[in-house]
Design a protein around this motif. Structure first.
Motif, PDB file in Angstrom:
ATOM      1  N   HIS A   1       0.829  -1.205   0.000  1.00 35.26           N
ATOM      2  CA  HIS A   1       0.000   0.000   0.000  1.00 35.26           C
ATOM      3  C   HIS A   1       0.866   1.259   0.000  1.00 35.26           C
ATOM      4  O   HIS A   1       0.517   2.264  -0.640  1.00 35.26           O
ATOM      5  CB  HIS A   1      -0.933   0.003   1.209  1.00 35.26           C
ATOM      6  CG  HIS A   1      -2.155  -0.851   1.025  1.00 35.26           C
ATOM      7  ND1 HIS A   1      -3.113  -0.553   0.088  1.00 35.26           N
ATOM      8  CD2 HIS A   1      -2.562  -1.989   1.643  1.00 35.26           C
ATOM      9  CE1 HIS A   1      -4.072  -1.472   0.139  1.00 35.26           C
ATOM     10  NE2 HIS A   1      -3.759  -2.352   1.059  1.00 35.26           N
TER      11      HIS A   1
ATOM     12  N   SER B   1      -3.950   3.140  -2.255  1.00 29.81           N
ATOM     13  CA  SER B   1      -5.057   2.599  -1.471  1.00 29.81           C
ATOM     14  C   SER B   1      -5.595   1.265  -1.973  1.00 29.81           C
ATOM     15  O   SER B   1      -6.203   0.518  -1.207  1.00 29.81           O
ATOM     16  CB  SER B   1      -6.209   3.612  -1.438  1.00 29.81           C
ATOM     17  OG  SER B   1      -5.816   4.811  -0.815  1.00 29.81           O
TER      18      SER B   1
ATOM     19  N   SER C   1      -7.003   0.220   1.616  1.00 29.76           N
ATOM     20  CA  SER C   1      -6.434   0.698   2.876  1.00 29.76           C
ATOM     21  C   SER C   1      -7.092   1.958   3.427  1.00 29.76           C
ATOM     22  O   SER C   1      -6.788   2.374   4.533  1.00 29.76           O
ATOM     23  CB  SER C   1      -4.931   0.967   2.697  1.00 29.76           C
ATOM     24  OG  SER C   1      -4.712   2.022   1.770  1.00 29.76           O
ATOM     25  N   THR C   2      -7.992   2.582   2.695  1.00 28.28           N
ATOM     26  CA  THR C   2      -8.599   3.815   3.198  1.00 28.28           C
ATOM     27  C   THR C   2      -9.672   3.516   4.241  1.00 28.28           C
ATOM     28  O   THR C   2     -10.498   2.605   4.047  1.00 28.28           O
ATOM     29  CB  THR C   2      -9.205   4.637   2.047  1.00 28.28           C
ATOM     30  OG1 THR C   2      -9.905   5.749   2.581  1.00 28.28           O
ATOM     31  CG2 THR C   2     -10.177   3.804   1.230  1.00 28.28           C
TER      32      THR C   2
ATOM     33  N   ASP D   1     -12.373   4.949   4.848  1.00 27.89           N
ATOM     34  CA  ASP D   1     -13.728   5.117   4.310  1.00 27.89           C
ATOM     35  C   ASP D   1     -14.298   3.804   3.781  1.00 27.89           C
ATOM     36  O   ASP D   1     -15.519   3.664   3.626  1.00 27.89           O
ATOM     37  CB  ASP D   1     -13.733   6.159   3.189  1.00 27.89           C
ATOM     38  CG  ASP D   1     -13.514   7.572   3.714  1.00 27.89           C
ATOM     39  OD1 ASP D   1     -13.813   7.813   4.897  1.00 27.89           O
ATOM     40  OD2 ASP D   1     -13.044   8.427   2.943  1.00 27.89           O
TER      41      ASP D   1
ATOM     42  N   THR E   1      -4.514   0.573   8.224  1.00 26.30           N
ATOM     43  CA  THR E   1      -5.468   1.609   8.633  1.00 26.30           C
ATOM     44  C   THR E   1      -5.007   2.290   9.913  1.00 26.30           C
ATOM     45  O   THR E   1      -5.183   3.501  10.076  1.00 26.30           O
ATOM     46  CB  THR E   1      -6.861   0.984   8.846  1.00 26.30           C
ATOM     47  OG1 THR E   1      -7.254   0.301   7.656  1.00 26.30           O
ATOM     48  CG2 THR E   1      -7.895   2.049   9.165  1.00 26.30           C
TER      49      THR E   1
ATOM     50  N   ASP F   1      -2.342   5.059   9.021  1.00 26.40           N
ATOM     51  CA  ASP F   1      -2.652   6.038   7.983  1.00 26.40           C
ATOM     52  C   ASP F   1      -2.255   7.432   8.478  1.00 26.40           C
ATOM     53  O   ASP F   1      -2.834   7.963   9.424  1.00 26.40           O
ATOM     54  CB  ASP F   1      -4.155   5.998   7.692  1.00 26.40           C
ATOM     55  CG  ASP F   1      -4.539   6.847   6.486  1.00 26.40           C
ATOM     56  OD1 ASP F   1      -3.834   7.844   6.208  1.00 26.40           O
ATOM     57  OD2 ASP F   1      -5.547   6.524   5.839  1.00 26.40           O
TER      58      ASP F   1
ATOM     59  N   THR G   1      -2.812  10.314   7.345  1.00 27.42           N
ATOM     60  CA  THR G   1      -3.869  11.329   7.249  1.00 27.42           C
ATOM     61  C   THR G   1      -4.783  11.291   8.467  1.00 27.42           C
ATOM     62  O   THR G   1      -5.517  12.241   8.728  1.00 27.42           O
ATOM     63  CB  THR G   1      -4.715  11.122   5.974  1.00 27.42           C
ATOM     64  OG1 THR G   1      -5.413   9.877   6.056  1.00 27.42           O
ATOM     65  CG2 THR G   1      -3.833  11.130   4.738  1.00 27.42           C
TER      66      THR G   1
END
Length: 549
Positions: free
Chosen positions: A76, A81, A93-94, A96, A447, A450, A452
C-alpha cells in the motif's frame, strides 16, 4: 546390456513421463492464465505482486512467513489505497472503505477462508451463513452486553489476585537472590528486581478467566504456573459419549493449550487463503499437518470442558449456563454439539487475543518511563489498596484508556484485512465497481498507520504516543475513532469486546499500580509472529514493588 525391446520400452516410458510433465505444466499455466485473461472480477488494472495476479500462492507464502500484514502494508505504501493481493482479492487501505466492506446492510459475507477455522461445527465466530449468524448473535448478544459483562468482574478479580500472588512470591524470592522456573517461565533475581517473561502469565490469566466463564471452572494454569489443560483423547468417541449423555467414559490427556492455540492460528491462516481444492494436498506437508492436529486438540479441550460442566448442573453465572438456557426467536435452544462449538469459539476468541494485547501494551508502557510514570500518577490518584483493581475506579481514567488504545492501534491482534465477499449485484466505491464474488478487505495494520488520520509525519504513526488520544480536537478524534478497528466493525465485529476491555483495564491497572517495570534490555524490540492472530514472542521485564506501597 539392455535388449532393443527394453530400450524402446524405456524410451516410450521417458517420453510418457516427459509428456505428462509437459501436459501438467500446460494445465497449471492454463488454470491460472485463463482466469487472468477473462478477468471476471475486473481486477487486472489494480497493482500488486505479479504472482498475486495469477495465483493464491503469494498470499499463502505471505501468511506462512508470518508477515502478511506488513507485506501488504508495504504494498500500500508503494502502490496506494488499492492493491491486488490474490486473483480475486483486493485490499483497500482507506478508512472510508470500512463501512462498505464490513458495515450493516451492505450484504457482504464471509468467504471460504473461514472454513479453515471450523472444527466441530460453525460457531458465531466462524459461521458464514448470514441467517445462521444472525440467529446465533441474537441468542448470545445480551450475554456480552456492557451491563452483563460487569457481572463477571468478581470472577476476574479471583484470577488477577492469583497472578499478583504468584508474582509477589517470585519477587520476594528474587530479592533473596534466588532463581527458578524453566523454559519461558524461567526467572531470576538481580539488582533488587524480579526478571522474567511476563507474557506466559498473561496467557494463563486469560485462559483461566475465559475457561471459568465458559466452562464453570478454570484450567488451573495460574495456580500451576504452567501451560496445561485437559482435552479429549479421541474427539469422535468423545462427541458420541456426549450425545449419549455418558461423559464418564471420555478419555482425557493433558495438552499445552496456549502452545496449541498458537499452532492452530498459524495453520488456519496460510491454509485458509489457499483454494479449497488445494487444502487436502497442501495439508499433507508437516507444517500444515501439525496445525491440523492442533485444531483437533483445541476441539478436544472444549469437548472435555463442556462435558464436565454439563455433567454437574450449576446455577453459576457463567457463559455456558447462559448458552444452555438461551433460546432463539422460535423458542429453540442450542443442542450440546452447538453449545460445544460456541464454547470453543469463545475460548479461542477470548484467550490469546486478550493476553497478547495486555502483554504488548505492558511492553509499550514499560519502554517509555515517562508514559509509565504518568500512568502511575493517574492510578495513584484513584486507587488506595493493593490487589485487583475495581473496574469502577479506573473505567473512565483518560490516560489509562489512551495507553490501551495506543497499544491496540500499534499491536492489533488481528492485523490482517478480514476478507468479505461482494454480494449479488456488486458494489461501487470511490468510482470503482466490484462484481459479485470479489473478495475485499481493509487491513487494520495499515489503517492504524494512515498518516492522514494519525499524524502528518509518516514516522509518527509508528511511535507509541498515548497523548495523541488526548490532544486531538473533536474532528481529528472522530477520524481516529472511525479508523480504529482492533475489534473490527459492523455486524461481524467482535462480540466479546466488553469482556476483553474489562480484562485489559483491570489487569493492566492492577500490575502497573503495584510494580515498577523496566525492560530486560533497554533497546529491546517487541518480537512477534503472525498467524491469523499476532502474538508477541516474549516480553522480558524486571519488576520491583513501588516504594510507596
Amino acid at each position: 546390456m539392455s535388449s532393443p525391446a527394453n530400450l524402446v520400452s524405456r524410451m516410450f516410458h521417458d517420453m510418457s513421463l516427459q509428456s505428462l510433465a509437459i501436459a501438467g505444466s500446460a494445465i497449471f499455466v492454463l488454470v491460472h492464465l485463463v482466469p487472468w485473461l477473462v478477468d471476471k472480477y475486473n481486477l487486472r488494472p489494480y497493482p500488486g505482486p505479479l504472482l498475486a495476479q495469477f495465483s493464491d500462492v503469494w498470499m499463502g507464502w505471505a501468511a506462512l512467513r508470518g508477515r502478511r500484514s506488513q507485506l501488504v502494508h508495504e504494498l500500500h505504501q508503494k502502490y496506494g489505497s488499492f492493491v491486488r493481493i490474490a486473483p480475486n482479492h483486493l485490499s483497500i487501505s482507506t478508512p472510508d472503505a470500512l463501512s462498505l466492506v464490513y458495515g450493516h446492510g451492505t450484504g457482504t459475507v464471509k468467504p471460504d477462508f473461514y472454513n479453515a477455522f471450523v472444527t466441530i461445527q460453525p460457531s458465531l465466530v466462524s459461521s458464514r451463513d448470514r441467517a445462521e449468524h444472525t440467529r446465533k448473535r441474537k441468542i448470545v448478544s445480551h450475554i456480552f452486553s456492557a451491563k452483563s459483562v460487569v457481572e463477571f468482574e468478581p470472577e476476574l478479580h479471583k484470577f488477577v489476585e492469583i497472578l499478583l500472588k504468584q508474582w509477589e512470591t517470585m519477587y520476594q524470592n528474587a530479592l533473596k537472590g534466588m532463581q527458578g522456573g524453566e523454559g519461558e517461565n524461567e526467572w531470576k533475581g538481580k539488582d533488587g528486581r524480579l526478571w522474567f517473561n511476563c507474557l506466559p502469565w498473561f496467557n494463563y490469566l486469560a485462559f483461566d478467566f475465559i475457561g471459568d466463564l465458559s466452562f464453570g471452572e478454570p484450567f488451573g494454569m495460574l495456580a500451576a504456573g504452567k501451560d496445561t489443560a485437559p482435552a479429549a483423547k479421541d474427539i469422535d468417541s468423545a462427541m458420541k459419549s456426549i450425545e449419549r449423555g455418558d461423559t464418564s467414559s471420555i478419555e482425557t490427556i493433558e495438552i499445552p493449550a496456549v502452545e496449541i492455540l498458537n499452532g492452530r492460528a498459524r495453520y488456519g491462516h496460510p491454509i485458509g487463503v489457499l483454494p479449497k481444492h488445494w487444502r487436502p494436498i497442501v495439508g499433507l506437508h508437516p507444517t500444515y499437518s501439525k496445525g491440523s492436529e492442533d485444531v483437533g486438540a483445541m476441539a478436544g479441550m472444549a469437548i472435555v470442558s463442556v462435558a464436565k460442566r454439563l455433567a454437574k448442573p450449576s446455577e453459576r453465572n457463567d457463559l455456558l449456563n447462559k448458552l444452555s438456557g438461551a433460546k432463539d426467536e422460535h423458542g429453540q435452544s442450542m443442542g450440546r454439539e452447538e453449545i460445544t462449538a460456541e464454547a470453543l469459539g469463545l475460548l479461542v476468541a477470548g484467550s490469546d487475543t486478550t493476553s497478547h494485547s495486555i502483554a504488548a501494551i505492558v511492553y509499550y508502557i514499560t519502554r517509555d518511563l515517562q508514559v509509565q510514570r504518568k500512568l502511575q500518577e493517574e492510578l495513584d490518584a484513584h486507587i488506595s489498596d493493593t490487589g485487583p483493581v475495581s473496574y469502577d475506579l479506573v473505567k473512565n481514567l483518560p490516560y489509562l484508556h489512551a495507553c490501551i488504545n495506543e497499544g491496540l492501534r500499534l499491536f492489533s491482534t488481528v492485523p490482517i484485512g478480514l476478507p468479505r465477499s461482494v454480494p449479488e449485484g456488486g458494489m461501487t466505491f470511490m468510482g470503482h465497481f466490484f462484481p459479485e464474488g470479489t473478495i475485499l478487505s481493509v487491513p487494520s495494520y495499515t489503517t492504524h498507520r494512515d498518516p492522514t488520520v494519525w499524524g502528518g509525519d509518516p514516522g509518527d504513526v509508528e511511535f507509541y504516543r498515548p497523548e495523541r488520544w488526548l490532544e486531538a480536537d473533536k474532528e481529528t478524534l472522530g477520524m481516529m475513532n472511525k479508523a480504529f478497528i482492533p475489534f473490527s466493525v459492523g455486524p461481524r465485529a467482535c462480540i466479546g469486546r466488553n469482556i476483553a476491555m474489562l480484562e485489559m483495564v483491570v489487569a493492566i491497572a492492577s500490575v502497573m499500580y503495584e510494580y515498577d517495570f523496566v525492560l530486560e534490555k533497554e533497546d529491546q524490540e517487541l518480537q512477534f509472529k503472525e498467524g491469523f492472530i499476532k502474538r508477541p514472542l516474549d516480553v522480558r521485564v524486571g519488576i520491583k514493588r513501588r516504594e510507596h506501597l
